[in-house]
Design an enzyme around this catalytic site. Structure first.
Site, short mmCIF file in Angstrom:
data_model
loop_
_atom_site.label_atom_id
_atom_site.label_comp_id
_atom_site.label_asym_id
_atom_site.label_seq_id
_atom_site.Cartn_x
_atom_site.Cartn_y
_atom_site.Cartn_z
N HIS A 1 -9.71 47.68 -90.83
CA HIS A 1 -8.70 48.31 -91.68
C HIS A 1 -8.89 47.94 -93.14
CE1 HIS A 1 -6.21 48.06 -87.77
NE2 HIS A 1 -6.94 49.16 -87.79
N TYR B 1 -0.82 36.63 -90.85
CA TYR B 1 -1.49 36.78 -92.14
C TYR B 1 -0.52 37.09 -93.26
CZ TYR B 1 -1.55 41.84 -91.01
OH TYR B 1 -1.22 43.12 -90.67
#
Length: 182
Positions: free
Chosen positions: A61, A131
Protein backbone atom coordinates in the site's frame (compact mmCIF):
# COMPACT_ATOMS: atom_id res chain seq x y z
CA UNK A 1 16.93 2.29 21.62
CA UNK A 2 19.29 1.32 18.86
CA UNK A 3 18.75 3.06 15.50
CA UNK A 4 20.28 1.35 12.46
CA UNK A 5 19.98 2.90 9.00
CA UNK A 6 18.99 0.38 6.32
CA UNK A 7 20.09 0.14 2.69
CA UNK A 8 17.26 2.36 1.41
CA UNK A 9 18.00 5.93 2.54
CA UNK A 10 15.55 7.16 5.15
CA UNK A 11 14.54 3.68 6.37
CA UNK A 12 15.60 2.65 9.86
CA UNK A 13 15.53 -0.46 12.00
CA UNK A 14 14.80 0.51 15.61
CA UNK A 15 15.43 -1.91 18.44
CA UNK A 16 14.08 -0.89 21.85
CA UNK A 17 15.98 -1.97 24.94
CA UNK A 18 13.88 -4.36 27.00
CA UNK A 19 14.30 -4.38 30.76
CA UNK A 20 13.07 -7.73 32.05
CA UNK A 21 12.69 -9.74 35.20
CA UNK A 22 10.48 -12.56 36.45
CA UNK A 23 7.37 -10.44 35.80
CA UNK A 24 8.11 -9.85 32.13
CA UNK A 25 9.67 -6.77 30.56
CA UNK A 26 9.31 -3.03 30.03
CA UNK A 27 10.54 -0.99 27.07
CA UNK A 28 10.02 2.38 25.47
CA UNK A 29 8.68 1.95 21.94
CA UNK A 30 8.83 5.64 21.04
CA UNK A 31 10.79 8.48 22.54
CA UNK A 32 10.56 11.75 20.62
CA UNK A 33 14.00 13.09 21.60
CA UNK A 34 15.83 9.90 20.54
CA UNK A 35 13.80 9.71 17.36
CA UNK A 36 14.66 13.31 16.45
CA UNK A 37 18.36 12.75 17.21
CA UNK A 38 18.53 9.93 14.64
CA UNK A 39 15.74 10.40 12.12
CA UNK A 40 14.61 13.99 12.54
CA UNK A 41 11.28 15.49 13.46
CA UNK A 42 8.21 13.49 12.43
CA UNK A 43 4.80 14.65 13.59
CA UNK A 44 2.82 11.45 14.09
CA UNK A 45 -0.91 12.17 13.94
CA UNK A 46 -2.52 8.75 14.20
CA UNK A 47 -1.91 5.25 15.61
CA UNK A 48 -3.36 2.23 13.79
CA UNK A 49 -3.66 -1.45 14.59
CA UNK A 50 -4.58 -4.56 12.63
CA UNK A 51 -5.01 -8.19 13.61
CA UNK A 52 -4.39 -10.86 10.98
CA UNK A 53 -4.09 -14.63 10.83
CA UNK A 54 -1.37 -16.82 9.34
CA UNK A 55 -0.98 -16.36 5.61
CA UNK A 56 -2.62 -12.94 5.43
CA UNK A 57 -0.63 -10.75 3.08
CA UNK A 58 -1.46 -7.05 3.25
CA UNK A 59 -0.05 -4.65 0.69
CA UNK A 60 1.82 -3.24 -0.93
CA UNK A 61 0.00 0.00 0.00
CA UNK A 62 1.03 3.54 -0.82
CA UNK A 63 -0.47 6.97 -0.25
CA UNK A 64 0.28 9.32 -3.16
CA UNK A 65 1.18 13.00 -3.37
CA UNK A 66 0.25 15.24 -0.45
CA UNK A 67 -1.33 12.24 1.29
CA UNK A 68 2.00 10.36 1.53
CA UNK A 69 2.69 8.88 4.96
CA UNK A 70 5.80 8.15 6.98
CA UNK A 71 5.25 5.10 9.21
CA UNK A 72 6.70 3.60 12.37
CA UNK A 73 5.62 -0.07 12.40
CA UNK A 74 5.90 -2.86 14.95
CA UNK A 75 4.35 -6.17 15.99
CA UNK A 76 3.06 -6.59 19.55
CA UNK A 77 1.86 -10.17 19.08
CA UNK A 78 3.00 -12.82 16.64
CA UNK A 79 5.48 -12.63 13.78
CA UNK A 80 5.45 -11.06 10.32
CA UNK A 81 7.81 -10.43 7.47
CA UNK A 82 7.55 -6.74 6.64
CA UNK A 83 8.37 -5.38 3.17
CA UNK A 84 8.76 -1.83 1.93
CA UNK A 85 9.47 -0.69 -1.63
CA UNK A 86 11.02 2.68 -2.45
CA UNK A 87 8.53 4.50 -4.68
CA UNK A 88 10.13 7.95 -4.40
CA UNK A 89 10.53 9.28 -7.91
CA UNK A 90 14.18 10.15 -8.53
CA UNK A 91 15.45 8.12 -5.59
CA UNK A 92 18.65 6.16 -6.35
CA UNK A 93 16.98 3.13 -4.77
CA UNK A 94 13.64 3.51 -6.59
CA UNK A 95 11.90 0.13 -6.98
CA UNK A 96 14.20 -1.62 -4.49
CA UNK A 97 12.82 -3.25 -1.37
CA UNK A 98 13.76 -4.00 2.21
CA UNK A 99 12.52 -7.02 4.11
CA UNK A 100 12.61 -7.30 7.91
CA UNK A 101 11.14 -9.81 10.36
CA UNK A 102 9.16 -8.07 13.09
CA UNK A 103 7.87 -10.04 16.04
CA UNK A 104 6.79 -9.88 19.65
CA UNK A 105 10.01 -11.71 20.48
CA UNK A 106 12.51 -9.45 18.72
CA UNK A 107 10.66 -6.18 19.50
CA UNK A 108 12.04 -4.55 16.35
CA UNK A 109 10.41 -1.58 14.72
CA UNK A 110 10.77 -0.21 11.22
CA UNK A 111 10.62 3.45 10.24
CA UNK A 112 9.57 4.18 6.66
CA UNK A 113 9.77 7.67 5.19
CA UNK A 114 7.07 9.08 2.94
CA UNK A 115 6.99 7.52 -0.51
CA UNK A 116 7.37 3.87 0.44
CA UNK A 117 4.93 1.14 -0.57
CA UNK A 118 4.39 -1.12 2.43
CA UNK A 119 3.09 -4.59 3.14
CA UNK A 120 3.59 -7.69 5.24
CA UNK A 121 2.82 -11.39 5.46
CA UNK A 122 1.83 -13.09 8.73
CA UNK A 123 4.07 -16.02 9.66
CA UNK A 124 2.55 -16.93 13.05
CA UNK A 125 -0.96 -18.16 13.92
CA UNK A 126 -1.97 -14.53 14.24
CA UNK A 127 -0.28 -11.15 14.46
CA UNK A 128 -1.17 -7.83 16.00
CA UNK A 129 0.40 -5.09 13.91
CA UNK A 130 0.66 -1.51 15.16
CA UNK A 131 1.85 1.60 13.39
CA UNK A 132 2.07 5.35 13.69
CA UNK A 133 1.58 7.62 10.65
CA UNK A 134 2.39 11.26 10.08
CA UNK A 135 -0.54 11.99 7.76
CA UNK A 136 -4.18 11.01 7.73
CA UNK A 137 -5.41 8.26 5.40
CA UNK A 138 -6.89 9.55 2.15
CA UNK A 139 -8.91 6.91 0.25
CA UNK A 140 -8.70 8.87 -3.00
CA UNK A 141 -4.90 9.00 -2.79
CA UNK A 142 -4.29 5.31 -2.21
CA UNK A 143 -2.51 3.04 -4.65
CA UNK A 144 -1.69 -0.63 -4.34
CA UNK A 145 1.51 -1.98 -5.84
CA UNK A 146 1.18 -5.63 -6.90
CA UNK A 147 2.84 -7.66 -4.18
CA UNK A 148 4.24 -10.28 -6.58
CA UNK A 149 5.20 -8.10 -9.55
CA UNK A 150 8.22 -9.83 -11.14
CA UNK A 151 9.85 -6.42 -11.66
CA UNK A 152 10.14 -6.08 -7.87
CA UNK A 153 11.69 -9.54 -7.34
CA UNK A 154 10.57 -9.70 -3.71
CA UNK A 155 11.45 -13.12 -2.22
CA UNK A 156 8.38 -13.42 -0.01
CA UNK A 157 8.87 -16.36 2.42
CA UNK A 158 5.55 -17.97 1.55
CA UNK A 159 6.46 -21.56 0.66
CA UNK A 160 3.90 -23.86 2.25
CA UNK A 161 1.63 -20.99 3.30
CA UNK A 162 -1.95 -20.60 2.06
CA UNK A 163 -2.08 -16.89 1.24
CA UNK A 164 -5.09 -14.77 2.10
CA UNK A 165 -5.29 -11.45 0.21
CA UNK A 166 -8.00 -8.85 -0.14
CA UNK A 167 -9.47 -8.28 -3.60
CA UNK A 168 -7.75 -4.88 -3.65
CA UNK A 169 -4.36 -6.45 -2.99
CA UNK A 170 -4.90 -9.17 -5.61
CA UNK A 171 -5.51 -6.43 -8.19
CA UNK A 172 -2.53 -4.23 -7.35
CA UNK A 173 -0.76 -2.33 -10.11
CA UNK A 174 2.55 -3.37 -11.59
CA UNK A 175 5.55 -1.10 -11.09
CA UNK A 176 5.28 0.00 -14.73
CA UNK A 177 1.53 0.77 -14.36
CA UNK A 178 1.93 2.75 -11.15
CA UNK A 179 4.73 5.01 -12.49
CA UNK A 180 2.39 7.57 -14.11
CA UNK A 181 0.61 8.05 -10.77
CA UNK A 182 3.78 9.08 -8.91
Amino acid sequence: MTFTPLEIPGTWLIEPVRHGDSRGYFCETYRERDFEDHIGHVNFVQDNESMSTRGVLRGLHLQLGDAAQAKLVRVSRGRIVDVAVDMRKGSPTFGRHIMVELSQDNGRQLFLPRGMAHGFVVMSDDAQFQYKVDNYYSPGSEATLLWNDPALAIPWPIAGIDLNLSEKDKKGLSLASILPLL
